[in-house]
Design a protein around this motif. Structure first.
Motif, PDB file in Angstrom:
ATOM      1  N   LEU A   1     -10.313  11.346  -5.751  1.00 39.34           N
ATOM      2  CA  LEU A   1     -10.840  10.294  -4.883  1.00 39.34           C
ATOM      3  C   LEU A   1     -12.192   9.793  -5.383  1.00 39.34           C
ATOM      4  O   LEU A   1     -12.487   8.602  -5.340  1.00 39.34           O
TER       5      LEU A   1
ATOM      6  N   GLN B   1      11.964  -4.006  11.073  1.00 37.78           N
ATOM      7  CA  GLN B   1      12.535  -4.520   9.832  1.00 37.78           C
ATOM      8  C   GLN B   1      13.723  -3.696   9.385  1.00 37.78           C
ATOM      9  O   GLN B   1      14.736  -4.220   8.936  1.00 37.78           O
TER      10      GLN B   1
ATOM     11  N   VAL C   1      -1.719  10.960  -4.319  1.00 32.24           N
ATOM     12  CA  VAL C   1      -2.575  11.688  -3.377  1.00 32.24           C
ATOM     13  C   VAL C   1      -1.907  11.753  -2.001  1.00 32.24           C
ATOM     14  O   VAL C   1      -1.905  12.796  -1.344  1.00 32.24           O
TER      15      VAL C   1
ATOM     16  N   GLN D   1       5.226   0.143   2.740  1.00 33.42           N
ATOM     17  CA  GLN D   1       6.292   1.033   3.237  1.00 33.42           C
ATOM     18  C   GLN D   1       6.148   2.433   2.658  1.00 33.42           C
ATOM     19  O   GLN D   1       6.376   3.431   3.343  1.00 33.42           O
TER      20      GLN D   1
ATOM     21  N   PHE E   1     -11.486   7.545  -8.252  1.00 31.94           N
ATOM     22  CA  PHE E   1     -10.897   6.348  -7.664  1.00 31.94           C
ATOM     23  C   PHE E   1     -12.006   5.394  -7.235  1.00 31.94           C
ATOM     24  O   PHE E   1     -12.026   4.224  -7.613  1.00 31.94           O
TER      25      PHE E   1
ATOM     26  N   PRO F   1       3.852  -6.921   9.922  1.00 29.36           N
ATOM     27  CA  PRO F   1       5.250  -6.651  10.192  1.00 29.36           C
ATOM     28  C   PRO F   1       5.446  -5.226  10.693  1.00 29.36           C
ATOM     29  O   PRO F   1       4.775  -4.306  10.236  1.00 29.36           O
TER      30      PRO F   1
ATOM     31  N   ARG G   1       3.405   4.134   4.540  1.00 30.28           N
ATOM     32  CA  ARG G   1       3.844   4.460   5.893  1.00 30.28           C
ATOM     33  C   ARG G   1       4.750   5.693   5.882  1.00 30.28           C
ATOM     34  O   ARG G   1       4.572   6.616   6.679  1.00 30.28           O
TER      35      ARG G   1
ATOM     36  N   ARG H   1       8.415  -1.285  -0.870  1.00 32.84           N
ATOM     37  CA  ARG H   1       7.208  -2.089  -0.856  1.00 32.84           C
ATOM     38  C   ARG H   1       6.023  -1.145  -0.686  1.00 32.84           C
ATOM     39  O   ARG H   1       6.169  -0.068  -0.104  1.00 32.84           O
TER      40      ARG H   1
ATOM     41  N   PRO I   1       7.550  -2.118  10.526  1.00 34.23           N
ATOM     42  CA  PRO I   1       8.606  -1.619   9.635  1.00 34.23           C
ATOM     43  C   PRO I   1       9.840  -1.145  10.390  1.00 34.23           C
ATOM     44  O   PRO I   1      10.963  -1.326   9.914  1.00 34.23           O
ATOM     45  N   GLY I   2       9.635  -0.565  11.597  1.00 36.39           N
ATOM     46  CA  GLY I   2      10.772  -0.072  12.357  1.00 36.39           C
ATOM     47  C   GLY I   2      11.754  -1.187  12.676  1.00 36.39           C
ATOM     48  O   GLY I   2      12.969  -1.038  12.497  1.00 36.39           O
TER      49      GLY I   2
ATOM     50  N   MET J   1      -4.301   2.658 -10.171  1.00 36.78           N
ATOM     51  CA  MET J   1      -4.807   2.759  -8.800  1.00 36.78           C
ATOM     52  C   MET J   1      -3.643   2.976  -7.820  1.00 36.78           C
ATOM     53  O   MET J   1      -3.722   3.800  -6.909  1.00 36.78           O
TER      54      MET J   1
ATOM     55  N   ILE K   1      -4.662   8.172 -14.199  1.00 36.44           N
ATOM     56  CA  ILE K   1      -5.885   7.430 -13.864  1.00 36.44           C
ATOM     57  C   ILE K   1      -6.676   7.126 -15.123  1.00 36.44           C
ATOM     58  O   ILE K   1      -7.150   6.008 -15.318  1.00 36.44           O
TER      59      ILE K   1
END
Lengths: 195, 360
Positions: free
Chosen positions: A67, A177, B175, B327, A70, A172, B330, B324, A174-175, B168, B152
């Motif tokens: 991190l 979709q 992670v 997604q 990053f 949006p 999520r 995506r 997702p559920g 990235m 990386i």
């Protein structure tokens, strides 16, 4: 054999730790810090502290430093303004360094550390098991307190950075979709061919 | 296998070392040589598997898409991976101007080293393991989390925006999924009561129904899917995303430097498959335990199970469209993480209640 390995990793550790603060490029500095963590994990392995060594690699090298890198890579840190404050912060830095040296000196003089290598692990059972037993029996209370402190830190970090999105922004769901069926979107129309 | 190894070390290696090396160093030299032999015995077949996994991938996906796949080089295309390897070896490695040279070269090495080193603790048969360490599972977790540095650093050192974007994306993805993967391993650890991979396999002793896939079914799914995401394979390959960012973190690499990234990816695929079969499908245990001959635990079972999961990797790539980016995030944070945390509690309950037939 152990001595050679120890001196190799100890040398790598000291050199890379020095390079972390002397090297100009912040990305290189972060990578040298990774190397320093890694070689100190190797030194711990020589002490048969396998759990601590692997946890060091897992937590610091595998998560924290990723991190760090990053962020450093994304920010593209400009070094010139950082160097300007060097003289101004030098007294403070020296004070902190002196304090640390004094603390270490006190620990060493009180006989907490002996110059010879510590005795090899003579207790039966794995390192991890012993550590777990100690944490969940003798040190249960401090362990729980540490856990609570960490939880507070997590919640505080989220609360500090949480921003309410503006109402106009439509995201949006997702559920919904995923739940879409063909019948909702496509209507097949049968038409007779024109004559 | 073991007998052959003993013969080699006792009859050939020990006398050789005794004559060549001075007395004080003999034991250490012998120990080092033995370790090197074991490493070669593991890595050489692994590299062969990597080469032929690429061939299998092209063939299997070819057949799934009603094509033939490579069939020109050698009988039925069997020499295709060899030809690919030779071609890549003779290609020039071009270092882009403005690249950070040392890191550009180091990145492929950092990428493949952890995926090979992780094999040190994989038990191929009972007691047949390079390093039978107590914290084996932790070691695997630590090493698989190191693979990301290659990606990386490659993205940053290339001094190219496509490579950087790919790196990235990949970093964020790895992670995120590492956390779900770590929690899945915690569930296995609770169920088996040990971090040692041999002990974990022995804890699943019994039959097909005694293996951990059944009591830990949701976690098994989470682990395997996170494994696919960790290796940046389809459908989680936004890090490569050839329609948007050309090829992701390794755009600027060519020749052998590129092929090392490629080998690391395939070695990681094999590692994840082997780990899934060890943690959830009983490793080298036979599914027909109790039956003579085919009920014996053996290396063959581990290889068969690993191949099955590798086939799933290829099958997914041929079947699913790419996820995506939002997604992916999520799925990792809002679906997998809660499932694994809930299952930690459930598994701990089952272990405490000593639910038969797994935890009695």
């Amino acid at each position: 054999m152990t001595a050679i390995t120890f001196y190799f990793f100890a040398a790598v550790l000291v050199i890379s730790a020095l390079l972390v603060i002397t090297v100009r490029n912040p990305v290189h500095a972060a990578l040298f810090l990774v190397l320093a963590f890694f070689s100190s994990a190797a030194v711990w392995l020589l002490l048969q502290a396998e759990f601590l060594a692997i946890a060091l690699v897992l937590v610091y090298v595998g998560a924290v430093m990723v991190l760090f890198l990053f962020v450093i890579m994304m920010l593209d840190v400009n070094l010139a303004p950082l160097r300007e404050g060097f003289a101004r912060y030098l007294p403070l830095g020296l004070t902190v360094a002196a304090l640390l040296v004094v603390t270490m000196a006190i620990v060493i003089r009180s006989g907490g550390i002996n110059a010879t290598a510590p005795a090899q692990d003579t207790v039966a059972g794995s390192n991890t098991q012993l550590l777990g037993q100690a944490l969940f029996t003798d040190f249960l209370y401090p362990f729980e307190v540490a856990g609570a402190v960490l939880l507070v830190a997590i919640i505080a970090a989220i609360a500090l950075t949480l921003r309410r999105r503006s109402r106009q922004l439509r995201t949006p769901a997702p559920g919904l979709q995923v739940a879409v069926r063909r019948e909702d979107r496509v209507r097949i129309v049968k038409m007779d061919a024109e004559k | 296998m073991n007998a052959l190894y003993e013969l080699l070390t006792e009859k050939v290696l020990a006398p050789l070392v005794a004559t060549v090396i001075p007395g004080a160093w003999q034991d250490e030299t012998l120990y080092m040589l033995q370790a090197v032999i074991k490493i070669v015995v593991i890595v050489a077949p692994l590299m062969l598997c990597v080469a032929y996994l690429t061939f299998a991938e092209r063939k299997i996906i070819g057949y799934m898409q009603v094509r033939i796949g490579p069939n020109r080089v050698g009988p039925r295309g069997w020499l295709q991976p060899i030809a690919d390897a030779v071609k890549l070896m003779f290609k020039e490695i071009i270092i882009p101007s403005g690249a950070s040279k040392a890191l550009f070269i180091a990145a492929p090495v950092l990428s493949i080293a952890p995926s090979l080193a992780a094999w040190a603790v994989i038990p191929f048969e009972h007691g047949m393991v390079l390093a039978d360490i107590n914290a084996g599972l932790l070691y695997i977790l630590a090493l698989t989390s190191l693979g990301i540095y290659g990606i990386i650093i490659a993205g940053w050192a290339s001094n190219s925006k496509y490579a950087f974007l790919g790196a990235m994306r990949s970093a964020a993805q790895i992670v995120s999924y590492e956390i779900a993967m770590g929690f899945a391993l915690v569930v296995v650890l609770i169920a088996a009561g040990s971090l040692n991979l041999n002990q974990i396999i022995l804890a699943q002793n019994g039959s097909l129904l005694h293996w951990f896939w059944l009591p830990l079914l949701p976690v098994f799914g989470v682990y395997f899917i996170s494994g696919i995401a960790e290796t940046n394979r389809a459908p989680f390959d936004v890090a490569e995303g050839e329609s948007e960012i050309v090829a992701g973190f390794h755009v600027e690499y060519g020749g052998m430097a590129f092929s090392i990234f490629f080998m690391a990816e395939y070695a990681n695929m094999i590692l994840i498959s082997a780990l899934t079969s060890i943690l959830f499908f009983g490793g080298w245990l036979s599914p027909f335990q109790g039956v003579p001959v085919i009920g014996e635990p053996s290396l063959v079972w581990l290889l068969a199970k690993t191949s099955m999961f590798l086939f799933l990797f290829l099958w997914f790539r041929a079947t699913f469209p790419r996820y995506r980016y939002d997604q992916i995030m999520r799925l990792g944070w809002k679906v997998f993480l809660p499932i694994t945390i809930a299952w930690i509690v459930v598994t701990a309950g089952m272990v405490v209640a000593q639910v038969p037939p797994w935890f009695d």
